[in-house]
Design an enzyme around this catalytic site. Structure first.
Site, mmCIF file in Angstrom:
data_model
loop_
_atom_site.group_PDB
_atom_site.id
_atom_site.type_symbol
_atom_site.label_atom_id
_atom_site.label_comp_id
_atom_site.label_asym_id
_atom_site.label_seq_id
_atom_site.Cartn_x
_atom_site.Cartn_y
_atom_site.Cartn_z
ATOM 1 N N TYR A 4 -8.117 15.344 -7.911
ATOM 2 C CA TYR A 4 -7.121 14.662 -9.002
ATOM 3 C C TYR A 4 -6.132 15.667 -9.664
ATOM 4 C CZ TYR A 4 -5.768 11.409 -12.754
ATOM 5 O OH TYR A 4 -4.785 10.800 -13.451
ATOM 6 N N ASP A 20 0.899 -1.245 -0.135
ATOM 7 C CA ASP A 20 -0.053 -0.016 -0.048
ATOM 8 C C ASP A 20 0.984 1.092 0.004
ATOM 9 O OD1 ASP A 20 -1.763 2.084 0.473
ATOM 10 O OD2 ASP A 20 -2.578 1.295 2.241
ATOM 11 N N VAL A 21 0.999 2.099 -1.120
ATOM 12 C CA VAL A 21 1.907 3.059 -1.323
ATOM 13 C C VAL A 21 1.674 4.143 -0.264
ATOM 14 C CG1 VAL A 21 2.476 2.403 -3.545
ATOM 15 C CG2 VAL A 21 0.786 4.267 -3.111
ATOM 16 N N ASN A 81 3.651 4.787 -10.708
ATOM 17 C CA ASN A 81 2.386 4.729 -11.703
ATOM 18 C C ASN A 81 0.839 4.542 -10.826
ATOM 19 O OD1 ASN A 81 0.701 3.793 -14.102
ATOM 20 N ND2 ASN A 81 0.264 2.151 -12.639
ATOM 21 N N LYS A 122 -1.727 16.062 -9.559
ATOM 22 C CA LYS A 122 -1.045 15.866 -11.016
ATOM 23 C C LYS A 122 -0.251 16.766 -11.053
ATOM 24 C CE LYS A 122 -2.117 11.527 -11.448
ATOM 25 N NZ LYS A 122 -1.082 10.430 -11.535
#
Length: 254
Positions: A159, A64-65, A91, A163
């Protein structure tokens, strides 16, 4: 086997499906020893089997990043198994609910930031520490940005914010890594044909309020682009690459 890979070690997060799966398989097929990371062990194991069928070398590790201890355990495994890391492809990521900004829950905002930004930081931090001390020194970090790192879609504040932040992190890592032979670049992807982008083929909201079907491209084009970035010597770097379906609404006025 690619002569440029020559058994180098690559870590792909979010490797159980979509872009991560395609990139992991392509890297493995071209001579990389690939570590597949993601939350679903069964999905990772399936990709590892595909890689082995292509005569690739793949290790599936559930991670789990968003969890610092989970990321630390992942990198402990990489050190124990391979002793080094040559390429990290950050990713793993997630979308949010397509709702008005005032309807975005605090929990969802934090979850998106945790996955798309904090997760990238945690993996980058661990990779940086390994790459600067390993012998030979150095390595390459590739961040999955997005067309949303340049321009938002309607109802995508969380989101889009993450980014845009990835672009800043990419630049900072690229600068701070110079003295350790660590390079960092970003690939901004638009409308690769994966489960995550399937809604584009059904029609999605546009800036003018219309619903429109958007063109998609084969995800293999993304994998080939990541391979190209990974295969460069550390004396060269693709700082930013945009790869997108040619006719998707991005350039100009859509």
């Amino acid at each position: 086997m690619s002569e440029t890979a020559n058994g180098k070690v690559a870590l792909v997060t979010g490797a159980g499906s979509g872009i991560g799966r395609a990139c992991a398989l392509t890297l493995a097929q071209h001579g990389y020893r690939v570590v597949l990371a993601g939350r679903r062990q069964a999905a990772l194991d399936a990709v590892a089997q595909e890689a082995q069928a292509l005569r690739g070398d793949a290790l599936a590790v559930a991670c789990d990043v968003t969890d610092a201890e989970s990321v630390a355990a992942l990198f402990d495994t990489i050190r124990a198994r391979f002793g080094r890391l040559d390429v990290l492809f950050n990713n793993a990521g997630r979308n949010g609910s397509p709702v008005d900004l005032d309807e975005v829950s605090i929990d969802e905002w934090r979850s998106i930031v945790d996955t798309n930004l904090n997760g990238v930081f945690l993996c980058t931090r661990a990779a940086f520490g390994l790459m600067k001390t390993q012998n030979p020194r150095g390595g390459r970090i590739i961040n999955n940005g997005s067309i949303s790192a340049h321009a938002p879609r309607p109802n995508s504040a969380a989101y889009t914010a993450t980014k845009h932040a990835i672009t800043g992190l990419t630049k900072a890592v690229s600068l701070d890594g110079r003295k350790y032979d660590i390079v960092c670049g970003q690939i901004d992807i638009g409308n690769a044909a994966t489960e995550m982008a399937a809604r584009m083929a059904r029609g999605v909201p546009q800036a003018n309020g219309e619903i429109a079907v958007e063109p998609l491209m084969d995800v293999q084009h993304v994998a080939d682009a990541v391979l190209q970035m990974a295969n460069l010597p550390l004396s060269a770097n693709v700082q930013f690459m945009t790869i997108m379906a040619s006719k998707m609404p991005f350039v100009g006025r859509g």
